[in-house]
Design a protein around this motif. Sequence first.
Motif, short mmCIF file in Angstrom:
data_model
loop_
_atom_site.label_atom_id
_atom_site.label_comp_id
_atom_site.label_asym_id
_atom_site.label_seq_id
_atom_site.Cartn_x
_atom_site.Cartn_y
_atom_site.Cartn_z
N MET A 1 -3.07 15.45 12.59
CA MET A 1 -3.12 15.01 11.21
C MET A 1 -4.45 14.32 10.97
O MET A 1 -4.96 13.63 11.82
CB MET A 1 -1.96 14.05 10.97
N THR A 2 -5.00 14.50 9.79
CA THR A 2 -6.26 13.87 9.42
C THR A 2 -6.00 12.86 8.31
O THR A 2 -5.30 13.15 7.35
CB THR A 2 -7.26 14.93 8.92
N TYR A 3 -6.59 11.69 8.46
CA TYR A 3 -6.48 10.63 7.47
C TYR A 3 -7.87 10.30 6.97
O TYR A 3 -8.85 10.37 7.72
CB TYR A 3 -5.85 9.37 8.06
N GLU A 18 -0.24 7.96 2.97
CA GLU A 18 0.01 8.33 4.36
C GLU A 18 -0.99 7.65 5.28
O GLU A 18 -2.17 7.56 4.99
CB GLU A 18 -0.09 9.85 4.53
N ARG A 19 -0.48 7.15 6.40
CA ARG A 19 -1.31 6.51 7.40
C ARG A 19 -0.57 6.51 8.73
O ARG A 19 0.66 6.61 8.75
CB ARG A 19 -1.70 5.11 7.00
N PRO A 20 -1.29 6.43 9.83
CA PRO A 20 -0.60 6.40 11.13
C PRO A 20 0.22 5.11 11.26
O PRO A 20 -0.13 4.09 10.69
CB PRO A 20 -1.74 6.45 12.15
N THR A 24 -0.36 3.39 16.89
CA THR A 24 -0.81 4.74 17.17
C THR A 24 -2.26 4.70 17.65
O THR A 24 -3.11 4.05 17.04
CB THR A 24 -0.73 5.61 15.89
N VAL A 26 -5.81 6.22 17.96
CA VAL A 26 -6.57 7.14 17.11
C VAL A 26 -8.00 7.26 17.62
O VAL A 26 -8.49 6.42 18.34
CB VAL A 26 -6.60 6.66 15.64
#
Length: 70
Positions: A1-3, A18-20, A24, A26
């Motif tokens: 997933m890309t943030y 949306e965010r981890p 998490t 990263v």
Amino acid sequence: MTYIGHVEKGVVVFEGEERPSDGTKVTVAIASTPNKAVGEALDRLAGQARDLPSDLAEKHDQYRRERRIA
């Protein structure tokens, strides 16, 4: 997933909902950096062109298409 986000005071701030989740692991990759050298070089060139048509800003595409290279 890309943030997507930005760094603020040394902390990555994610944009959007949306965010981890907390904890998490990263990896952060720089998406882009402003290149001051290019901007400064362009600033030095600003206003240097001479003998251009007064309507160049309005018709620059037309002039570009009409230009003939010998």
